[in-house]
Design an enzyme around this catalytic site. Structure first.
Site, PDB file in Angstrom:
ATOM      1  CG  ASP A 167      -2.074  -0.958   0.859  1.00  0.00           C
ATOM      2  OD1 ASP A 167      -2.718  -0.803  -0.330  1.00  0.00           O
ATOM      3  OD2 ASP A 167      -2.805  -1.342   1.963  1.00  0.00           O
ATOM      4  NE  ARG A 488       4.989  -7.142   8.417  1.00  0.00           N
ATOM      5  CZ  ARG A 488       4.802  -6.678   7.149  1.00  0.00           C
ATOM      6  NH1 ARG A 488       3.967  -6.655   6.378  1.00  0.00           N
ATOM      7  NH2 ARG A 488       5.452  -5.553   7.076  1.00  0.00           N
TER       8      ARG A 488
HETATM    9  P1  FAD Z   1      12.219  -2.711   7.237  1.00  0.00           P
HETATM   10  O1  FAD Z   1      11.642  -2.014   8.271  1.00  0.00           O
HETATM   11  O2  FAD Z   1      13.657  -2.253   6.887  1.00  0.00           O
HETATM   12  O3  FAD Z   1      12.264  -4.171   7.611  1.00  0.00           O
HETATM   13  C1  FAD Z   1      11.204  -4.923   7.889  1.00  0.00           C
HETATM   14  C2  FAD Z   1      11.709  -5.960   9.065  1.00  0.00           C
HETATM   15  O4  FAD Z   1      12.415  -7.002   8.347  1.00  0.00           O
HETATM   16  C3  FAD Z   1      12.266  -5.708  10.517  1.00  0.00           C
HETATM   17  O5  FAD Z   1      11.963  -6.597  11.296  1.00  0.00           O
HETATM   18  C4  FAD Z   1      13.725  -6.002  10.247  1.00  0.00           C
HETATM   19  O6  FAD Z   1      14.452  -5.910  11.288  1.00  0.00           O
HETATM   20  C5  FAD Z   1      13.753  -6.867   9.067  1.00  0.00           C
HETATM   21  N1  FAD Z   1      14.944  -6.786   8.273  1.00  0.00           N
HETATM   22  C6  FAD Z   1      14.935  -5.732   7.257  1.00  0.00           C
HETATM   23  N2  FAD Z   1      16.011  -5.972   6.650  1.00  0.00           N
HETATM   24  C7  FAD Z   1      16.885  -6.911   6.988  1.00  0.00           C
HETATM   25  C8  FAD Z   1      17.930  -7.650   6.567  1.00  0.00           C
HETATM   26  N3  FAD Z   1      18.572  -7.039   5.716  1.00  0.00           N
HETATM   27  N4  FAD Z   1      18.339  -8.765   7.221  1.00  0.00           N
HETATM   28  C9  FAD Z   1      17.543  -9.234   8.093  1.00  0.00           C
HETATM   29  N5  FAD Z   1      16.345  -8.778   8.678  1.00  0.00           N
HETATM   30  C10 FAD Z   1      16.066  -7.586   8.075  1.00  0.00           C
HETATM   31  N6  FAD Z   1       3.158  -3.740   4.554  1.00  0.00           N
HETATM   32  C11 FAD Z   1       2.754  -4.592   3.733  1.00  0.00           C
HETATM   33  O7  FAD Z   1       3.518  -5.744   3.580  1.00  0.00           O
HETATM   34  N7  FAD Z   1       1.600  -4.540   2.888  1.00  0.00           N
HETATM   35  C12 FAD Z   1       0.972  -3.337   2.984  1.00  0.00           C
HETATM   36  O8  FAD Z   1      -0.151  -3.283   2.224  1.00  0.00           O
HETATM   37  C13 FAD Z   1       1.143  -2.334   3.977  1.00  0.00           C
HETATM   38  N8  FAD Z   1       0.594  -1.333   3.883  1.00  0.00           N
HETATM   39  C14 FAD Z   1       0.830  -0.259   4.829  1.00  0.00           C
HETATM   40  C15 FAD Z   1      -0.048   0.760   5.104  1.00  0.00           C
HETATM   41  C16 FAD Z   1       0.189   1.983   6.036  1.00  0.00           C
HETATM   42  C17 FAD Z   1      -0.626   2.964   6.231  1.00  0.00           C
HETATM   43  C18 FAD Z   1       1.536   1.586   7.040  1.00  0.00           C
HETATM   44  C19 FAD Z   1       1.892   2.896   7.814  1.00  0.00           C
HETATM   45  C20 FAD Z   1       2.343   0.324   6.638  1.00  0.00           C
HETATM   46  C21 FAD Z   1       1.988  -0.536   5.800  1.00  0.00           C
HETATM   47  N9  FAD Z   1       2.519  -1.798   5.712  1.00  0.00           N
HETATM   48  C22 FAD Z   1       2.270  -2.496   4.779  1.00  0.00           C
HETATM   49  C23 FAD Z   1       3.915  -1.960   6.596  1.00  0.00           C
HETATM   50  C24 FAD Z   1       5.126  -1.621   6.340  1.00  0.00           C
HETATM   51  O9  FAD Z   1       5.118  -0.031   6.032  1.00  0.00           O
HETATM   52  C25 FAD Z   1       5.673  -2.057   5.156  1.00  0.00           C
HETATM   53  O10 FAD Z   1       5.783  -3.623   5.169  1.00  0.00           O
HETATM   54  C26 FAD Z   1       7.223  -1.826   4.887  1.00  0.00           C
HETATM   55  O11 FAD Z   1       7.573  -2.205   3.560  1.00  0.00           O
HETATM   56  C27 FAD Z   1       8.308  -2.406   5.751  1.00  0.00           C
HETATM   57  O12 FAD Z   1       9.441  -1.689   5.911  1.00  0.00           O
HETATM   58  P2  FAD Z   1      10.692  -1.762   5.437  1.00  0.00           P
HETATM   59  O13 FAD Z   1      10.284  -2.400   3.821  1.00  0.00           O
HETATM   60  O14 FAD Z   1      11.358  -0.366   5.162  1.00  0.00           O
HETATM   61  O15 FAD Z   1      11.231  -2.827   6.200  1.00  0.00           O
END
Ligand code: FAD
Length: 544
Positions: A167, A488
């Site tokens: 999203d 999750r």
């Molecule tokens: P990060 O925060 O960097 O990592 C995610 C997790 O993986 C953490 O636990 C981290 O420790 C671990 N990790 C990261 N990198 C590594 C690595 N290299 N090695 C080992 N472990 C690691 N999520 C969805 O999936 N689908 C959606 O539709 C969605 N909609 C959202 C809507 C809103 C309004 C909001 C606020 C959030 C939403 N999210 C959604 C949740 C979130 O925003 C996303 O999943 C986002 O992509 C996760 O953050 P990131 O990709 O920066 O990952």
């Protein structure tokens, strides 16, 4: 949030003397370069989604000082990640990897153990290492966002390939996939669509999984399994390794697409709707990971505050929601199904006719004509996302309360009437009990669905935060008693969720702990992630 610019003393990981810790950080600075190690001694600033902090969870449900990093380090290569891991082993300092730290609703950028040193991989390891236009694959580092990959595909004129986006498009492809996040095209199950990892193990060795283990291979991103045990699963939602590269498959441009939205009038329409969705979804007539959304979240997605609709306390009454919905462009309803059909028009027409005939069997169901909707309607955000175009419209419902933040309850169930109604009933009852507005959305995978219930709360309201936590804890336990588990969860709920996966006297956790102790004997990597505590932390009251 008020921004306080005062200095803070850096948090020191428990069990380490302050002077020893500061000396260890000097050692790290000497290895990495002084500018690439930052001590977290400034006031915590929350920012917003696109300018988020990497020191803590900007949407924290606890006091924000609870889960904070002591320092942040910015490696630029796999070898530097390896050096950090060796440093952490030498000094017995807990480290916590993030790719971009936009894991909002599940802990943001915060580490599970207060005072961990956060590895912000995304800041400098942000290269798209390869895009293969013949195999429809790519290889990315942790800092590549959905937006970035989409833009590069456009720049290169690779219109035949799409990236699946969640999203919000600002997150890391690698981070989201490791957390088994979802998007909304037929490639929405990100974990299922990845192929190949490069991982730094907690003792510093570097491995490549799948075909990546074969020198000279050209199939790392095309065939995920390689030979022998399939190890990739060990590195998702885990604390067994730091992933530095990941292969991802890209969706072929289907040659046309068309969004559709149907509304359903009554709460109890959810049951028959699920019975209609299941065979169509498994049969791929409904092709994408779709959303069945409750009208409450639809109203909030307009971006207006709750106070515009209702000033009372307790859960917002159904009548208020229906009055607001009646005035909205889509008209009064309880559920909205957002989907997309792919392919050239004659192929779409065939599938859409089946969907139409089936959905309209529910009395009162309506197909919404997109030409009647204003250009900034939520429908068009869903349309972009299901076409692989990153977006941030979804953030709007977080404005529902002042200082808006959110935390998710995300159980998995089959796509069945009985399951949907049980989970919906459970969530509604507990939200009413705790006086919380109920925002359920069913995210329909292929044979299962994730119910995502977002609790939106005011970060400055301690009493409402406690109510949200109590509600979440009750939902987790009561759902588990009915046989439903989360796909999750947020950092603060990981111990509880892990404890619900207890079959065979906790056999799975015992297995995870054995792996943890073998792979991470000093217990330095993300202690407590997914409820997995290393030996030196176990039985010492770290669980929440
Ligand atoms: P990060 O925060 O960097 O990592 C995610 C997790 O993986 C953490 O636990 C981290 O420790 C671990 N990790 C990261 N990198 C590594 C690595 N290299 N090695 C080992 N472990 C690691 N999520 C969805 O999936 N689908 C959606 O539709 C969605 N909609 C959202 C809507 C809103 C309004 C909001 C606020 C959030 C939403 N999210 C959604 C949740 C979130 O925003 C996303 O999943 C986002 O992509 C996760 O953050 P990131 O990709 O920066 O990952």
């Amino acid at each position: 949030k008020p921004i306080r610019d005062r200095q803070r003393l850096p948090v020191v990981p428990q069990g380490i003397e302050r002077d020893d810790f500061l000396a260890a950080l000097e050692d790290l600075k000497a290895k990495m370069g002084h500018e690439f190690v930052e001590i977290n001694d400034k006031a915590l600033k929350d920012g917003w989604y696109m300018e988020h902090p990497n020191t803590h969870d900007m949407m924290t449900i606890l006091d924000e000082e609870e889960l904070v990093a002591s320092a942040v380090v910015y490696p630029s290569t796999t070898e530097e990640v390896q050096q950090i891991v060796l440093w952490a082993n030498k000094h017995r300092i807990p480290i916590f990897p993030i790719s971009m730290g936009r894991n909002l609703g599940y802990g943001g950028a915060a580490p599970r153990v207060r005072g961990s040193v956060t590895l912000d991989l995304g800041k400098r390891m942000n290269k798209i290492l390869d895009i293969n236009p013949e195999d429809y694959t790519c290889l990315v580092e942790p800092g590549v966002s959905f937006y970035a990959l989409h833009e590069v595909l456009k720049e290169k004129g690779y219109d035949h390939m799409w990236v699946d986006t969640p999203d919000l498009g600002g997150g890391s492809i690698l981070g989201n996939t490791l957390d088994r996040g979802v998007g909304y095209t037929p490639y929405g199950d990100h974990w299922a669509c990845h192929s190949g990892l490069e991982v730094v193990l907690p003792t510093g060795e570097i491995i490549r999984t799948g075909m990546g283990a074969l020198p000279g291979n050209n199939t790392w991103q095309a065939f995920p399994y390689g030979f022998g045990p399939y190890s990739d699963g060990l590195f998702s939602q885990s604390n067994f390794g730091i992933v530095t590269k990941m292969g991802m498959t890209l969706m072929p441009n289907p040659g046309g697409y068309e969004s559709f939205m149907y509304t359903f009038q009554k709460e109890e329409d959810l049951g028959p709707l699920m019975e209609i969705i299941r065979p169509l979804r498994i049969g791929m007539i409904l092709e994408n990971v779709a959303q069945v959304r409750h009208v409450a979240q639809g109203i909030a997605a307009q971006g207006l505050p709750r106070s515009k609709f209702y000033q009372g306390s307790g859960s917002i009454p159904d009548e208020v929601l229906h009055t607001a919905a009646a005035e909205s462009p889509a008209g009064d309803h309880t559920w909205a199904y957002y989907g997309m059909s792919y392919g050239p028009s004659h192929i779409r027409a065939y599938k859409l006719a089946i969907v139409d005939a089936e959905f309209l069997k529910i009395p009162g169901a309506k197909k919404v004509d997109p030409s009647t909707l204003p250009a900034d309607d939520y429908y068009f955000s869903r349309d972009r996302i299901a076409a692989g175009i990153p977006d941030i419209h979804e953030l709007r419902w977080v404005n529902w309360t002042p200082n808006g933040a959110h935390i998710a309850f995300s159980p998995v169930s089959p796509i069945r009437s009985a399951d949907a109604m049980k989970l919906f009933g459970l969530g509604k009852k507990l939200h009413q009990q705790y006086g919380i507005d109920f925002f359920p959305a069913f995210i329909v995978g292929l044979r299962e669905m994730h119910l995502i219930v977002e609790i939106v709360f005011d970060r400055d309201d301690t009493e409402r935060k406690q109510a949200a936590m109590d509600c979440l804890r009750d939902m987790i336990d009561q759902a588990a008693a009915l046989g439903y588990g989360e796909y999750r969860t947020h950092l603060v709920l990981m111990d509880q969720v892990a404890s619900t996966y207890s079959w065979g006297d906790g056999a799975l956790m015992k297995f995870n702990e054995r792996l943890k102790d073998a792979l991470d004997p000093n217990g330095i990597l993300a202690p407590g992630k997914s409820g997995i505590w290393p030996k030196r932390y176990r039985g010492r009251g770290w669980e929440m």
